[in-house]
Design an enzyme around this catalytic site. Structure first.
Site, PDB file in Angstrom:
ATOM      1  N   TYR A   1       0.839  -1.197   0.000  1.00 22.00           N
ATOM      2  CA  TYR A   1       0.000   0.000   0.000  1.00 22.00           C
ATOM      3  C   TYR A   1       0.879   1.255   0.000  1.00 22.00           C
ATOM      4  O   TYR A   1       1.895   1.327   0.674  1.00 22.00           O
ATOM      5  CB  TYR A   1      -0.926   0.034   1.204  1.00 22.00           C
ATOM      6  CG  TYR A   1      -2.043  -0.989   1.174  1.00 22.00           C
ATOM      7  CD1 TYR A   1      -2.325  -1.730   0.027  1.00 22.00           C
ATOM      8  CD2 TYR A   1      -2.826  -1.228   2.298  1.00 22.00           C
ATOM      9  CE1 TYR A   1      -3.338  -2.666   0.002  1.00 22.00           C
ATOM     10  CE2 TYR A   1      -3.855  -2.156   2.283  1.00 22.00           C
ATOM     11  CZ  TYR A   1      -4.099  -2.881   1.133  1.00 22.00           C
ATOM     12  OH  TYR A   1      -5.113  -3.808   1.120  1.00 22.00           O
TER      13      TYR A   1
ATOM     14  N   SER B   1     -13.991  -4.417   0.032  1.00 25.07           N
ATOM     15  CA  SER B   1     -14.882  -3.735  -0.915  1.00 25.07           C
ATOM     16  C   SER B   1     -16.354  -3.947  -0.557  1.00 25.07           C
ATOM     17  O   SER B   1     -17.148  -4.384  -1.390  1.00 25.07           O
ATOM     18  CB  SER B   1     -14.629  -4.191  -2.356  1.00 25.07           C
ATOM     19  OG  SER B   1     -15.238  -3.320  -3.282  1.00 25.07           O
ATOM     20  N   PRO B   2     -16.740  -3.628   0.688  1.00 24.32           N
ATOM     21  CA  PRO B   2     -18.127  -3.849   1.094  1.00 24.32           C
ATOM     22  C   PRO B   2     -19.144  -3.018   0.326  1.00 24.32           C
ATOM     23  O   PRO B   2     -20.320  -3.383   0.275  1.00 24.32           O
ATOM     24  CB  PRO B   2     -18.121  -3.469   2.578  1.00 24.32           C
ATOM     25  CG  PRO B   2     -16.957  -2.540   2.733  1.00 24.32           C
ATOM     26  CD  PRO B   2     -15.925  -3.048   1.774  1.00 24.32           C
TER      27      PRO B   2
END
Length: 329
Positions: free
Chosen positions: A53, A215-216
């Site tokens: 990240y 990724s809800p």
């Protein structure tokens, strides 16, 4: 904040997971620290990151931002269940070098030490395999993990983006070795994308893994995009805009938003709350870019969805159904 147990571990974790993928690329260090402060104040104790990240030339930047936040207060680290990941190539000098990615014992050893240094801590609570590595046998992976556990550098191992058969393969190999095995699986799972219910979630449940959906909001598609277009003239962009070009997708999303309008509920909050009703789910990952986005996510934890609403959501997004029936032609 509500808490649950992470899989078959003794760890008590919040039912929302703070995802940090925006720290660095979209949120500067000061604002990232403010979001982590607010999350901890609200009772969120489960923080998720990855060594890659920051992306591109800034790979590792996100871990460094978390490390500088830990450096402000030893209490911050003591209160947090810290999860990071290994797999992506961390080479920075031009062409990627071999053995600087994936899950070889050499890269796992190298990647753990580098993450610990960036994070400014002596241990990682949950060390996750970001993807499957078809070239490295699980015997080698568990040998490396067992060594790190014995050294006190990590406590538990988890997987991410594993199919059901790989969860089974990983834990059967661990059992033969007398290793503890995987304790969690981080997977793509939301109202719109429910294929994880076919094999991934059942495998996780059978092996005692906590399920951590990423990724809800399905890249923003479940966050009220059609309403935002109508009310504010705000056009969607990127993958969300591409998805909405499909008339069938737009119709589903519009039906979803209309259903929630009838109940006076916010789409993004309902998408998170729905995941919290699903069997086996520890908690969804939320990746706020701002403190306001974090507050919206926090409201979802207290949201109770009625049987009527849940039935309506199933009508719009029915899911695949149980296996093996879901595989029937």
């Amino acid at each position: 904040m509500k808490y649950t147990q992470l899989g078959r571990t003794g760890l008590k974790v919040s039912r929302l997971v703070l995802g940090t993928m925006n720290f660095g690329p979209q949120t500067d260090e000061a604002d990232s620290h403010a979001i982590m402060d607010a999350a901890l104040d609200a009772g969120i104790n489960f923080f998720d990151t990855a060594n890659v990240y920051g992306w591109g030339e800034n790979k590792g930047r996100t871990e460094s931002i978390i490390g500088s936040w830990f450096a402000k207060s030893a209490a911050n680290r003591d209160k947090v269940v810290l999860a990071t990941k290994v797999y992506g190539n961390m080479g920075t000098d031009g062409e990627p070098w071999p053995n600087h990615d994936k899950l070889s014992a050499l890269n796992i050893r190298r990647a753990v030490d580098a993450s610990l240094k960036r994070l400014g801590t002596d241990h990682i609570d949950l060390y996750q395999f970001h993807h499957i590595d078809r070239a490295t046998p699980f015997e080698e992976i568990w040998q490396a993990i067992d060594t790190l556990v014995a050294q006190g550098k990590i406590l538990y191992a988890g997987s991410s983006n594993f199919p059901g058969y790989k969860i089974a393969q990983a834990n059967e190999t661990a059992a033969r070795r007398g290793s503890y095995g995987l304790v969690s699986e981080q997977c793509l799972y939301n109202l719109y994308e429910r294929r994880a219910e076919m094999e991934v979630v059942p495998a996780a449940q059978d092996y005692g893994l906590g399920v951590i959906p990423w990724s809800p909001l399905h890249g923003g598609l479940l966050g009220g995009v059609v309403r935002k277009e109508v009310e504010g003239g705000r056009r969607s962009s990127g993958r969300t805009a591409d998805a909405l070009k499909d008339a069938a997708v737009r119709a589903k999303v519009q039906s979803y938003e209309e259903l929630l309008d009838k109940h006076g509920l916010e789409p993004g909050e309902v998408a998170l709350a729905w995941l919290l009703t699903r069997p086996g789910v520890t908690g969804p990952i939320v990746g706020p870019r701002t403190a306001e986005q974090l507050q919206s996510a926090l409201r979802a934890v207290e949201l109770e969805l009625s049987p009527e609403l849940l039935a309506g959501l199933d009508e719009i997004f029915p899911g695949p159904g149980p296996s093996p029936e879901a595989f029937a032609w």
